[in-house]
Scaffold this motif. Structure first.
Motif, PDB file in Angstrom:
ATOM      1  N   HIS A 240     -10.305  45.320  69.858  1.00 30.08           N
ATOM      2  CA  HIS A 240     -10.666  45.771  71.203  1.00 30.08           C
ATOM      3  C   HIS A 240     -11.781  46.812  71.191  1.00 30.08           C
TER       4      HIS A 240
ATOM      5  N   ASN B  63     -14.738  44.986  68.775  1.00 28.60           N
ATOM      6  CA  ASN B  63     -14.987  43.557  69.032  1.00 28.60           C
ATOM      7  C   ASN B  63     -15.089  42.747  67.736  1.00 28.60           C
TER       8      ASN B  63
ATOM      9  N   LYS C  64       0.142  38.594  82.545  1.00 28.22           N
ATOM     10  CA  LYS C  64       0.065  39.746  81.653  1.00 28.22           C
ATOM     11  C   LYS C  64       1.483  40.206  81.343  1.00 28.22           C
TER      12      LYS C  64
ATOM     13  N   SER D 235       2.882  41.337  73.759  1.00 28.73           N
ATOM     14  CA  SER D 235       1.949  42.226  73.069  1.00 28.73           C
ATOM     15  C   SER D 235       2.564  42.798  71.796  1.00 28.73           C
TER      16      SER D 235
ATOM     17  N   PHE E 130      -1.671  48.295  75.111  1.00 25.29           N
ATOM     18  CA  PHE E 130      -1.871  47.189  76.065  1.00 25.29           C
ATOM     19  C   PHE E 130      -1.632  47.673  77.492  1.00 25.29           C
TER      20      PHE E 130
ATOM     21  N   ARG F  79      -4.531  49.914  78.735  1.00 31.06           N
ATOM     22  CA  ARG F  79      -5.743  49.129  79.010  1.00 31.06           C
ATOM     23  C   ARG F  79      -5.623  48.419  80.359  1.00 31.06           C
ATOM     24  N   GLU F  80      -4.424  47.941  80.669  1.00 26.65           N
ATOM     25  CA  GLU F  80      -4.237  47.143  81.873  1.00 26.65           C
ATOM     26  C   GLU F  80      -4.133  47.987  83.142  1.00 26.65           C
TER      27      GLU F  80
ATOM     28  N   TRP G 296      -7.173  52.349  81.842  1.00 31.35           N
ATOM     29  CA  TRP G 296      -7.562  53.341  80.843  1.00 31.35           C
ATOM     30  C   TRP G 296      -7.845  52.661  79.501  1.00 31.35           C
ATOM     31  N   PRO G 297      -8.838  51.786  79.417  1.00 31.29           N
ATOM     32  CA  PRO G 297      -9.073  51.027  78.187  1.00 31.29           C
ATOM     33  C   PRO G 297      -9.422  51.900  76.982  1.00 31.29           C
ATOM     34  N   GLN G 298     -10.254  52.928  77.194  1.00 29.22           N
ATOM     35  CA  GLN G 298     -10.631  53.771  76.063  1.00 29.22           C
ATOM     36  C   GLN G 298      -9.452  54.634  75.596  1.00 29.22           C
TER      37      GLN G 298
ATOM     38  N   GLY H  19      -6.413  53.699  75.905  1.00 29.22           N
ATOM     39  CA  GLY H  19      -5.572  52.723  75.212  1.00 29.22           C
ATOM     40  C   GLY H  19      -6.005  52.546  73.771  1.00 29.22           C
ATOM     41  N   ASN H  20      -7.322  52.496  73.549  1.00 26.72           N
ATOM     42  CA  ASN H  20      -7.824  52.390  72.185  1.00 26.72           C
ATOM     43  C   ASN H  20      -7.497  53.634  71.372  1.00 26.72           C
TER      44      ASN H  20
END
Length: 516
Positions: free
Chosen positions: A133, A136, A309, A314, A320, A323-324, A327-329, A331-332
Motif C-alpha cells: 500500500h 505500491n 469491504k 483482511s 485496513f 484506510r477505509e 486515514w490512508p497514511q 493506516g500505513n
C-alpha cells in the motif's frame, strides 16, 4: 507415578545453584507482559474473531479476559512463592508430582513455539500489506504465504523468527530493553487508532450483534484467548526478576489490566467503522465459513470484486480500517508500527519457551545440553537456537489462525493445572510464606478451571485432536526417556553453590507416598 514430588526447598536450591542472572524489575516485567499480550490478538486475530462472532466478539474479549484474570490471580500466588524459571511446569512439580509436571511442560512447549510461529505469520501479513500500500510493490504470494494460504513458503515470517532468535541469544537485558521501546510504539499506535476510529463509530454497525449466537461468541473467545497468553510468559521470567515476591504480581496483573482495556476499545473502533462490515462471510447455504480456509479466501475475493469491504477478509484489520475511514497514511503508519512491535510478542513467546526447556533440562527430564549457558552472553543459547529453527518452520508453512488455536489448547491445559496447584498447596503446605495470596482462592481457582475447560471445548476439532496426539507423544517420551533420567527419580537433590562439594542427598519420601 504421582509420588515424585519435588520439594519446594529443593526447587529453590536448584535455581540458586545454577541460576540465570536477575536483571528485571517491576516496570520491565509489566512492559514484557504488555509486549507479549498486546499483539497478534488485536492486530491480526480481530478478523478471525469477527468471522466467528461478528460484533459479538466484544463479549468474546470479555470472556477470555475474565478467564485470564482468574488464572492470573492463581499464577501471581504461585510465581511469587516459587520465583524460579519454569512457570506452570515448576509449580506442578512442587505440588502434583513429576508426571503432571511433565505433561504441563510438554503442553507449554506446544503453546510457546506454535504461538511464536503464529505471531511471525501475523507480522508478515502487516509488513507485506505496508509494502504493497505504501510503496505500491506487488509481492507474489508464493514467497509470502504458506501452502494453506495459497503460496509456497512465508519467507518474511521465517526471517523475523531468525532475527528474534539472534536477539535472545545476545541476552535478556538487551532483549527487554528493545522490547520496552517496541511496547511504547505499539501502545502509541493503538491509542492513535482509538482517537481516530472511536469518534466516527456508527452504532448501526453493531447490529446484528451476535449473528452466530452464543456458540459463535464462545468459539471466538477460544480463539481470542491466544491474545492473552503473554502474562503466562511473564511468570517464566521469575528467575531473572529482582525481588520477585513484589514484582511478579505487579507485572502479571498490571499488564493484563492494561491490555484488556485496549482490546475492548480497539475492537469497538473496528466494528463501528462506517462503510465496513464486521459480519461473518457465509457460503451459499448461509453458513459462516471457517476462518483461514480456502473457501473463505475465495468468497472474500469474489466479494471484494463486487465492492464489498469486509473486515473479516483482511490480514491487517486495523490498518485496513483506518484506510477505509479516510486515514490512508495513518493506516500505513499503523501497519509500520505493527511491523515494528509484533516482534516483541515473538520475543516473549520464544523467551518463555527457552526457559521452560531450560528448567526441564536442569531437572534431568531433557538432555543436559539444553541447559548449557553461553560463556559470554549468559543465556541458554543451545535451546534458544533449536527453538528458533522450530518457530521458523511453523511460520513458513502454516496459517495464523490454525497455529493460534493449537497453541491455545496447550495454554488452557497449563492454566488449569496452575489453578489446581494453588488449591492443593494451600492444603499441603499452608504455613509457607506467600508474598501474594490469591483472594478467595476456593472461588477464584474453580472459576479459572471451569473457564479453561469451557474455552478448550470451544476450540475447533482439529486443534483438540492435535493436542491429544501431542499428549500421547509426550507420554511416550516421558516413559521412554525422561522418567529414567529424572534427578528426583534418581534420588538427587540439587544443592546450593557453596555446598557443591557435598555429595547429592537422597530425596526423603513424603508420608504415605510410594518410594520410586
Amino acid at each position: 507415578m504421582f509420588g515424585r514430588v519435588k520439594p519446594l526447598d529443593a526447587i529453590l536450591a536448584t535455581a540458586e545453584k545454577k541460576s540465570l542472572h536477575r536483571s528485571l524489575g517491576a516496570f520491565q516485567l509489566t512492559m514484557l507482559g504488555i509486549g507479549a499480550v498486546i499483539g497478534t490478538g488485536i492486530f491480526v486475530l480481530t478478523a478471525e474473531a469477527a468471522q466467528k462472532a461478528g460484533p459479538g466478539m466484544m463479549v468474546s474479549f470479555i470472556i477470555a479476559g475474565l478467564v485470564c484474570a482468574f488464572a492470573a490471580l492463581c499464577y501471581a500466588e504461585m510465581s511469587s512463592m516459587v520465583p524460579v524459571s519454569g512457570s506452570a511446569y515448576t509449580y506442578s512439580y512442587a505440588v502434583m508430582g513429576e508426571l503432571i509436571a511433565w505433561m504441563v511442560g510438554w503442553a507449554l512447549i506446544l503453546e510457546y513455539a506454535v504461538a511464536a510461529g503464529a505471531v511471525s505469520v501475523g507480522w508478515s501479513g502487516y509488513v507485506i500489506g505496508l509494502l504493497e500500500h505504501a510503496l505500491n510493490i506487488d509481492i507474489p504470494d508464493t514467497l509470502v504465504a504458506g501452502p494453506f494460504d495459497g503460496g509456497a513458503i512465508n519467507l518474511p515470517a521465517m526471517f523475523i523468527a531468525g532475527l528474534v532468535t539472534w536477539l535472545l541469544v545476545i541476552g535478556t537485558r538487551e532483549s527487554a530493553t528493545v522490547n520496552a521501546v517496541l511496547v511504547v510504539i505499539k501502545v502509541s499506535a493503538l491509542t492513535l487508532f482509538c482517537v481516530l476510529a472511536l469518534p466516527v463509530m456508527n452504532s448501526a454497525q453493531f447490529s446484528p450483534f451476535a449473528p452466530t449466537g452464543f456458540i459463535g461468541v464462545g468459539m471466538a473467545a477460544a480463539s481470542i484467548f491466544f491474545a492473552y497468553v503473554g502474562f503466562d510468559a511473564v511468570s517464566t521470567a521469575a528467575e531473572e526478576t529482582k525481588n520477585p515476591q513484589r514484582n511478579m504480581p505487579i507485572g502479571l496483573i498490571g499488564s493484563l489490566t492494561v491490555c484488556t482495556v485496549f482490546y475492548l476499545l480497539v475492537a469497538a473502533g473496528v466494528i463501528g467503522a462506517p462503510g465496513l462490515s464486521s459480519q461473518p462471510v457465509r457460503d451459499v447455504a448461509g453458513i459462516a465459513l471457517e476462518p483461514g480456509s480456502r473457501e473463505l479466501a475465495a468468497q472474500c475475493a469474489a466479494r471484494a470484486a463486487e465492492g464489498f469491504k469486509d473486515v473479516v477478509c483482511s490480514k491487517e484489520a486495523l490498518a485496513f480500517t483506518l484506510r477505509e475511514i479516510g486515514w490512508p497514511q495513518i493506516g500505513n503508519l499503523l501497519g509500520l508500527a505493527a511491523g515494528l512491535a509484533l516482534p516483541s510478542v515473538i520475543l516473549m513467546m520464544m523467551f518463555g519457551q527457552t526457559r521452560i526447556f531450560f528448567v526441564m533440562s536442569r531437572d534431568g527430564l531433557l538432555p543436559a545440553s539444553f541447559s548449557k549457558i553461553h560463556p559470554k552472553y549468559n543465556t541458554p543459547h543451545v535451546i534458544t537456537i533449536i527453538t528458533g529453527v522450530a518457530v521458523a518452520l511453523f511460520a513458513a508453512f502454516f496459517p495464523v489462525g490454525q497455529l493460534a488455536n493449537i497453541s491455545n489448547s496447550g495454554t488452557l491445559f497449563a492454566f488449569a493445572a496452575v489453578s489446581i496447584a494453588v488449591m492443593v498447596i494451600r492444603k499441603t503446605d499452608p504455613t509457607r510464606h506467600r508474598p501474594f495470596r490469591t483472594p478467595a482462592v476456593w472461588i477464584t481457582a474453580p472459576i479459572s478451571i471451569a473457564g479453561c475447560i469451557y474455552l478448550f471445548a470451544m476450540l475447533d476439532h482439529k486443534s483438540i485432536i492435535l493436542f491429544a496426539i501431542w499428549a500421547v507423544i509426550g507420554f511416550f517420551v516421558y516413559f521412554g526417556y525422561s522418567r529414567s533420567r529424572s534427578h528426583v527419580g534418581l534420588g538427587i537433590v540439587e544443592v546450593h553453590e557453596e555446598d557443591a562439594d557435598v555429595p547429592p542427598q537422597p530425596v526423603p519420601p513424603l508420608p504415605g507416598a510410594p518410594i520410586d
